[in-house]
Design an enzyme around this catalytic site. Sequence first.
Site, PDB file in Angstrom:
ATOM      1  N   GLU A 106      50.941  -7.707  51.846  1.00  0.00           N
ATOM      2  CA  GLU A 106      49.790  -8.120  52.632  1.00  0.00           C
ATOM      3  C   GLU A 106      50.121  -8.961  53.863  1.00  0.00           C
ATOM      4  O   GLU A 106      49.380  -8.931  54.840  1.00  0.00           O
ATOM      5  CB  GLU A 106      48.831  -8.911  51.733  1.00  0.00           C
ATOM      6  CG  GLU A 106      48.183  -8.099  50.648  1.00  0.00           C
ATOM      7  CD  GLU A 106      47.309  -6.986  51.189  1.00  0.00           C
ATOM      8  OE1 GLU A 106      46.330  -7.287  51.902  1.00  0.00           O
ATOM      9  OE2 GLU A 106      47.619  -5.810  50.923  1.00  0.00           O
ATOM     10  N   SER A 377      13.023  20.913  13.549  1.00  0.00           N
ATOM     11  CA  SER A 377      13.044  20.890  12.083  1.00  0.00           C
ATOM     12  C   SER A 377      13.840  19.734  11.514  1.00  0.00           C
ATOM     13  O   SER A 377      13.762  19.452  10.309  1.00  0.00           O
ATOM     14  CB  SER A 377      13.586  22.215  11.554  1.00  0.00           C
ATOM     15  OG  SER A 377      12.693  23.273  11.862  1.00  0.00           O
TER      16      SER A 377
END
Length: 678
Positions: A106, A377
């Site tokens: 960085e 069902s």
Amino acid sequence: MSDKRKRTRRAPRRRFPARMARWLARATLWLGIRVGGVTVAVVGAATVFYLMQLPEADELLDGRERGSVTMLDRNGDVFAWRGEQGGVVSAADMSLHLRNAVVATEDKRFWNHYGISPRGIAGAIRINLREGRSALSGHGGSTITQQVAKLVFLQDESTWMRKLKEVPYAFAMELAYTKEEILSIYMNRAYLGASANGFEAAAQRYFAISAREVDIPQSAMLAGLLTAPSRFAPTRDLSRAQNRSRVILRLMHEQGYISDTEYVDARTSPAVLSAEAQRRSGGYFADWIMEDGPEFLTSETSEDIRIATTYDPALQRAAEQGLTGVFEELVREGSQAQAAVVVLSRDGAVRAMVGGRAIGGAGTFNRATQALRQPGSAFKPFVYAAGLEGGMNPTDYLVDRPITLNIPGSGPWTPQNYTRTHIGPVSMHEAFARSINTTAVQVSEETGRGRVIATARALGLDSALQDTPSLALGVSETTLLDLTGAYAAFLNRGLRAEPFGLLEVRLRDGGELLLNRETPEPVRAVSERTAGYMTWMMGQVTASPYGTGRRAALEDRPVAGKTGTTQAARDAWFIGFSGDYVTGVWMGYDDNTPLTGVTGGGLPAEIWKRVMRGVHQGQGVTPLPALVPIAPQTPPQVATANSGNNGRVVIRRERVEQRTEDAIRNVVEGVLRGLLGN
């Protein structure tokens, strides 16, 4: 005219541009000095202004708005993270390799500049122009100090305003804080993917160790996340993260942070995820815990907490493999059909959950807990349970025949069987195993829809239930989790088994107990007689030659369950249980497109079978708590009703003798259980 005179006349013309250039140079210098002076004065004033407002460095280390949530499975191992993961560790205490990797990536001049790097800015502009962008688009040349200013103070500013303020803020921080403090703020606040804020959280998330302990390859992978944390997160794409880490290793080598040997070793042995981070399962379960748990301890917590859950990773793998295997082997390639699976213990503890297939950007919608679907069902066990509660017996006879009911406001309604045929007189248990619609409607109407609804509610269905004759055929929507939990009451001898997943909540640091699940008092939903008969009847669904769920039968143990298929096959279900676990399977399309050639007794039953095989691998057999009915001694007398009672079937056979036999049987079984200690 002489040559000398001509040269004399041309000389002023030549001298004029030179004088003009000198004047412009002096004017530019004059203007530059004054503009520069004004700029220095403004920047200086802004620096002093911001310097007076800066808090202590320690106050800036943890910038999270919410706390983190770490989830533990039933074995005490971490399986999921939620919230904002964090953890404050000073840069000086972190691994030296990690600090070097961050600086190399960085801001390689970090230790020498005073907040900004003109050479870095010039290099960034040169790269942007070379790559076809504007000078200030793309690479910014920001120092770590400037990035801290942006992270902490300037997040809400526009791009241009932020760029203007970064410089005085950077100067102010360089005056107020040491380089170690600035680096500490940066390394604790940078977002590194997967909900990890700061390098301590990221090291724990990806490698299950502290940032104090990471080695060179791990440091390179973590530093590589700073550019694009979501893209390079190793939990998303490990090979991409490893490729990015090789770039960081090259920078560390070029800047002298690692030797030739360390560089070669790190490139050939890149970092890999920890066993915890490799577990991609459990996401749907974790999301459900976050939704179902108290908000002040999950989504709104400001503390870092640990949640102990009922989640079982082995059963989760069985659920995922069972579902995936069926779709890979038995479903056409490219199908967009969805499916969901839930596995519970008999007490309602949720052990596994698959909320859907990861297809077509399926997202995080949980079809096991959020999708309201018609059970078809699969609702019939509640109908027949209500009938049994009302005094019916599995051996009672009904008549499967065409019936028509007059519904106020809607007119006549004629339920149809799936086969579009009728078989006449049929025992209650056979009608259930065959999933005959007409008989289910008859039982519901004879028993009373109010009692059916009350029974379903008592068993655990909390969604709205329609008080219409079609109630018996499962037209009222529910979720897979609620439906599966309601079936658990039958396995639990009639005691309600509310699904649950959260056991306790503690602070992550210190372990202080915040919440503990208390075992609720047993609530009887249906009688033990009804639960036993229903368990036996559902066993016939998988064991009898006419049962609709024969495909779900297991070879090594008895199981019970029920199929469900809704109108036009928009939903297909199989819900059932062994002596130890209750599992529910749903299949359908999110947009309600009808399934093609799929019923509950087909693919859902196959998924259920494969899941249950995996769930029971290596486990002994626990018998079902079934109550076998005594067959009637004489054929029943059955008569159909006239039109005056809305087409219902009246069962005339006396049940006194059967009830006496049941009572005697229950007394004998009770005595035997007492003698045997069961």
